[in-house]
Design a protein around this motif. Structure first.
Motif, mmCIF file in Angstrom:
data_model
loop_
_atom_site.group_PDB
_atom_site.id
_atom_site.type_symbol
_atom_site.label_atom_id
_atom_site.label_comp_id
_atom_site.label_asym_id
_atom_site.label_seq_id
_atom_site.Cartn_x
_atom_site.Cartn_y
_atom_site.Cartn_z
ATOM 1 N N UNK A 39 63.209 -1.846 12.615
ATOM 2 C CA UNK A 39 64.656 -1.795 12.820
ATOM 3 C C UNK A 39 65.189 -0.607 12.036
ATOM 4 N N UNK A 40 65.941 0.235 12.678
ATOM 5 C CA UNK A 40 66.471 1.437 12.045
ATOM 6 C C UNK A 40 67.321 1.069 10.830
ATOM 7 N N UNK A 41 67.032 1.705 9.708
ATOM 8 C CA UNK A 41 67.799 1.486 8.496
ATOM 9 C C UNK A 41 67.381 0.274 7.694
ATOM 10 N N UNK A 42 66.348 -0.448 8.161
ATOM 11 C CA UNK A 42 65.899 -1.680 7.510
ATOM 12 C C UNK A 42 64.429 -1.539 7.140
ATOM 13 N N UNK A 43 64.093 -1.859 5.888
ATOM 14 C CA UNK A 43 62.695 -1.903 5.477
ATOM 15 C C UNK A 43 62.102 -3.232 5.907
ATOM 16 N N UNK A 44 61.156 -3.191 6.817
ATOM 17 C CA UNK A 44 60.635 -4.415 7.430
ATOM 18 C C UNK A 44 59.259 -4.780 6.881
ATOM 19 N N UNK A 45 59.101 -6.054 6.559
ATOM 20 C CA UNK A 45 57.816 -6.606 6.138
ATOM 21 C C UNK A 45 57.428 -7.727 7.092
#
Length: 309
Positions: A169-175
């Protein structure tokens, strides 16, 4: 003529009848919408758990069951349901969720509660950090979680997201995955719970995961009541590990008057109002899915039975 059974309760019928008729007309669909139809004459079922319909086996002609609820945990395990099942992803519901989450995140971020409590005539200036200096974590990156994470990121927050499977997701650090959950929790000054209700998500917040949060974290739960071990949360609130929790959903609703959440000074209870399906916009989703079914196109928001959502 398309025969559609509205099996979603009398109260919903009063709210939806005119909206659905208008939505069908806008799609150019000729629909016979009824609250009672013979199973062998039913093309689609509009469903909510308030319905008395429990046995879907006789509806052999039915092309899809279209839920009015985003959550499908009360129907997805019904073994008689072999038809495609579509959950509700309603633009009005999504916007309502984004507004609730954003509003309460800013309430915590700006220290509004503390400012109100401190109005005792003393001029004490406490300047909050900028949003860019505040970390927010969203657990659950489905339609609602992704919308909330995106909105918070646009407002400048450092946003981390977690989901069972990898997402971008753009602008979100995803784990993702078990290891990713621990990483996501460690940065969560404000934690938002938007996971579905499944066996795997029950008690996602427990004594161990609460201990992984930064001390003094804030919690928002507009997702599902089963996501939180209530006793563990109360213990974390009492110890100061969690500064405050705003809870919109509970294991039992309405929340019993004797439940400790009501009296706890660090808990805000809201009565399951974070997001509500709006008849106008939801009817457009239902009509679009019926149009797709009639045109041989894939249904929107098809439920994965194996995952339960």
């Amino acid at each position: 003529m398309i025969n559609v059974l509205f099996a979603a309760g009398d109260a919903n019928w009063a709210d939806y009848q005119l909206h659905l008729a208008a939505a069908f007309e806008r799609q150019g669909l000729v629909v016979n919408l009824q609250t009672s139809l013979a199973p062998d004459q039913t093309d689609y079922i509009i469903y909510a758990p308030s319905s008395r319909l429990l046995d879907f086996a006789p509806y052999t002609r039915c092309k899809a069951v279209l839920s009015l609820w985003a959550g499908v945990e009360k129907i997805v395990t019904n073994t008689s349901l072999t038809q495609p099942l579509c959950r509700m992803v309603d633009p009005g519901l999504t916007q309502g969720m984004v507004e609730w989450v954003t509003g309460h995140a800013f309430r915590y971020h700006l220290g509004i509660d503390a400012n109100l409590e401190a109005q005792d005539g003393k001029w004490i200036r406490s300047v909050p950090p900028l949003a860019s200096q505040r970390s927010v974590t969203v657990l659950g990156l489905g339609a609602l979680g992704a919308a909330c994470a995106t909105s918070l990121a646009r407002l400048g927050f450092q946003v981390t997201g977690w989901s069972r499977r990898p997402k971008q997701i753009k602008g979100v650090t995803c784990h993702a995955g078990p290891d990713g959950l621990t990483k996501a929790l460690r940065s969560a000054e404000i934690l938002v719970l938007l996971l579905p209700n499944t066996a795997e998500t029950t008690n996602t917040l427990n004594a161990d995961t609460l201990a992984a949060l930064p001390e003094g974290a804030f919690i928002l739960n507009p997702g599902r009541g089963t996501l939180i071990d209530d006793d563990a949360l109360i213990s974390a609130l009492d110890s100061g590990q969690v500064a405050h929790a705003t809870l919109d959903v509970f294991r039992e609703e309405p929340l019993p008057k004797t439940h400790p959440y009501w009296a706890h000074p660090k808990v805000t209870v809201t009565p399951h109002i974070a997001a509500e399906t709006r008849p106008g916009t939801a009817s457009e989703v239902i009509a679009e899915n019926i149009r797709r079914g009639e045109s041989g196109e894939p249904f929107l928001h098809l439920v994965d039975r194996a995952n339960g959502y």
